[in-house]
Design a protein around this motif. Structure first.
Motif, mmCIF file in Angstrom:
data_model
loop_
_atom_site.group_PDB
_atom_site.id
_atom_site.type_symbol
_atom_site.label_atom_id
_atom_site.label_comp_id
_atom_site.label_asym_id
_atom_site.label_seq_id
_atom_site.Cartn_x
_atom_site.Cartn_y
_atom_site.Cartn_z
ATOM 1 N N UNK A 146 -32.914 31.064 50.689
ATOM 2 C CA UNK A 146 -32.166 29.928 51.218
ATOM 3 C C UNK A 146 -30.865 29.817 50.415
ATOM 4 N N UNK A 147 -29.806 30.410 50.932
ATOM 5 C CA UNK A 147 -28.535 30.465 50.214
ATOM 6 C C UNK A 147 -27.965 29.082 49.947
ATOM 7 N N UNK A 148 -28.139 28.181 50.905
ATOM 8 C CA UNK A 148 -27.603 26.832 50.712
ATOM 9 C C UNK A 148 -28.293 26.148 49.526
ATOM 10 N N UNK A 149 -29.599 26.232 49.477
ATOM 11 C CA UNK A 149 -30.340 25.594 48.379
ATOM 12 C C UNK A 149 -29.982 26.232 47.035
ATOM 13 N N UNK A 150 -29.885 27.552 47.002
ATOM 14 C CA UNK A 150 -29.488 28.251 45.782
ATOM 15 C C UNK A 150 -28.105 27.789 45.332
ATOM 16 N N UNK A 151 -27.158 27.741 46.270
ATOM 17 C CA UNK A 151 -25.804 27.295 45.946
ATOM 18 C C UNK A 151 -25.769 25.865 45.438
ATOM 19 N N UNK A 152 -26.611 25.003 46.013
ATOM 20 C CA UNK A 152 -26.629 23.594 45.574
ATOM 21 C C UNK A 152 -27.146 23.473 44.149
ATOM 22 N N UNK A 153 -28.171 24.223 43.800
ATOM 23 C CA UNK A 153 -28.676 24.169 42.419
ATOM 24 C C UNK A 153 -27.606 24.619 41.431
ATOM 25 N N UNK A 154 -26.919 25.689 41.775
ATOM 26 C CA UNK A 154 -25.851 26.174 40.892
ATOM 27 C C UNK A 154 -24.706 25.160 40.854
ATOM 28 N N UNK A 155 -24.421 24.532 41.997
ATOM 29 C CA UNK A 155 -23.345 23.553 42.048
ATOM 30 C C UNK A 155 -23.641 22.335 41.170
ATOM 31 N N UNK A 156 -24.909 21.922 41.094
ATOM 32 C CA UNK A 156 -25.249 20.800 40.202
ATOM 33 C C UNK A 156 -24.957 21.161 38.747
ATOM 34 N N UNK A 157 -25.233 22.397 38.378
ATOM 35 C CA UNK A 157 -24.881 22.864 37.020
ATOM 36 C C UNK A 157 -23.364 22.854 36.863
ATOM 37 N N UNK A 158 -22.657 23.278 37.904
ATOM 38 C CA UNK A 158 -21.193 23.303 37.864
ATOM 39 C C UNK A 158 -20.613 21.897 37.723
ATOM 40 N N UNK A 159 -21.226 20.926 38.395
ATOM 41 C CA UNK A 159 -20.741 19.541 38.276
ATOM 42 C C UNK A 159 -20.909 19.059 36.838
ATOM 43 N N UNK A 160 -22.053 19.353 36.235
ATOM 44 C CA UNK A 160 -22.260 18.981 34.834
ATOM 45 C C UNK A 160 -21.190 19.623 33.949
#
Length: 181
Positions: A146-160
Motif C-alpha cells: 500500500x504505497x499511500x500508507x507507506x508514504x504517509x508513515x514516512x511523511x509523519x516522520x518528515x513532519x517531525x
C-alpha cells in the motif's frame, strides 16, 4: 554561470510544472509518471551539489537556486497531493510554513551579515520528505504494498523532522546572532 550543476538545478525547477499537470489529471498512469519525474528531479538534488563541489563550480546562483528548487518541488507536490485529498492539509501547511519561516530568517540573517548554512537536520528533512512523496505519488498498491500508507508513515516522520529542523535553525540563528553582537 550556467554550468552543469546549475543546469541540473534548473531542470529540477522545470520538472515542477510537469508534475503539477500530471497530478491535475490523476489516474494510475499519470501518478506513476509524476512519481517518475519527481524521482528524477530529486536525484538532481544530489548530483548538482556533488558536481559543483567536485568540479569547483559552486556559484552564488547555485547557492540561491538549489534550496529554491527543493522548496518548489516539495511544496508544489504537497499542494497537489492535498488538493487531491491524498495528504491532509495541515501537513502541507506545517511544511510550507516552516519553509517560508526559514527562508525569511535566512534573508534577515544575510541582511545582518550572518551566514547560517543548512545543517544536517535540514538536509535530512529534505531527503525524508522526498522519500515520503515518492510512494504518495504512486498512491496505488504495487507488488502488494500500500504505497499511500507507506508514504504517509514516512511523511509523519518528515513532519517531525520539518518542525525539529526549523526549531533547530531558529535556535542556531539566535545563538549566532547573540555571539555576533
Amino acid at each position: 554561470m550556467f554550468n552543469l550543476a546549475n543546469s541540473l538545478t534548473l531542470g529540477r525547477i522545470l520538472a515542477v510544472p510537469l508534475i503539477v499537470v500530471l497530478l491535475y489529471y490523476p489516474n494510475k498512469l499519470t501518478m506513476f509518471l509524476a512519481a517518475f519525474v519527481f524521482f528524477l528531479a530529486s536525484l538532481t538534488d544530489f548530483f548538482d551539489g556533488y558536481i559543483a563541489r567536485r568540479s569547483n563550480q559552486v556559484t552564488n546562483l547555485g547557492k540561491f537556486l538549489d534550496p529554491l528548487a527543493d522548496k518548489l518541488l516539495i511544496c508544489s507536490t504537497l499542494i497537489m497531493l492535498s488538493y487531491m485529498g491524498h495528504v491532509s492539509g495541515w501537513i502541507t501547511v506545517v511544511i510550507i510554513c516552516r519553509e517560508l519561516a526559514v527562508t525569511g530568517l535566512r534573508a534577515i540573517a544575510v541582511d545582518m551579515g550572518l551566514v547560517l548554512a543548512a545543517d544536517k537536520f535540514g538536509k535530512l528533512k529534505t531527503v525524508v520528505q522526498s522519500f515520503a512523496l515518492g510512494p504518495l505519488l504512486l498512491h496505488y498498491p504495487y507488488f502488494g504494498i500500500d504505497m499511500h500508507q507507506l508514504g504517509m508513515w514516512i511523511l509523519y516522520v518528515a513532519v517531525f523532522l520539518t518542525v525539529f529542523s526549523g526549531a533547530n535553525y531558529m535556535y542556531n540563528l539566535h545563538k549566532v546572532w547573540l555571539t555576533s553582537e
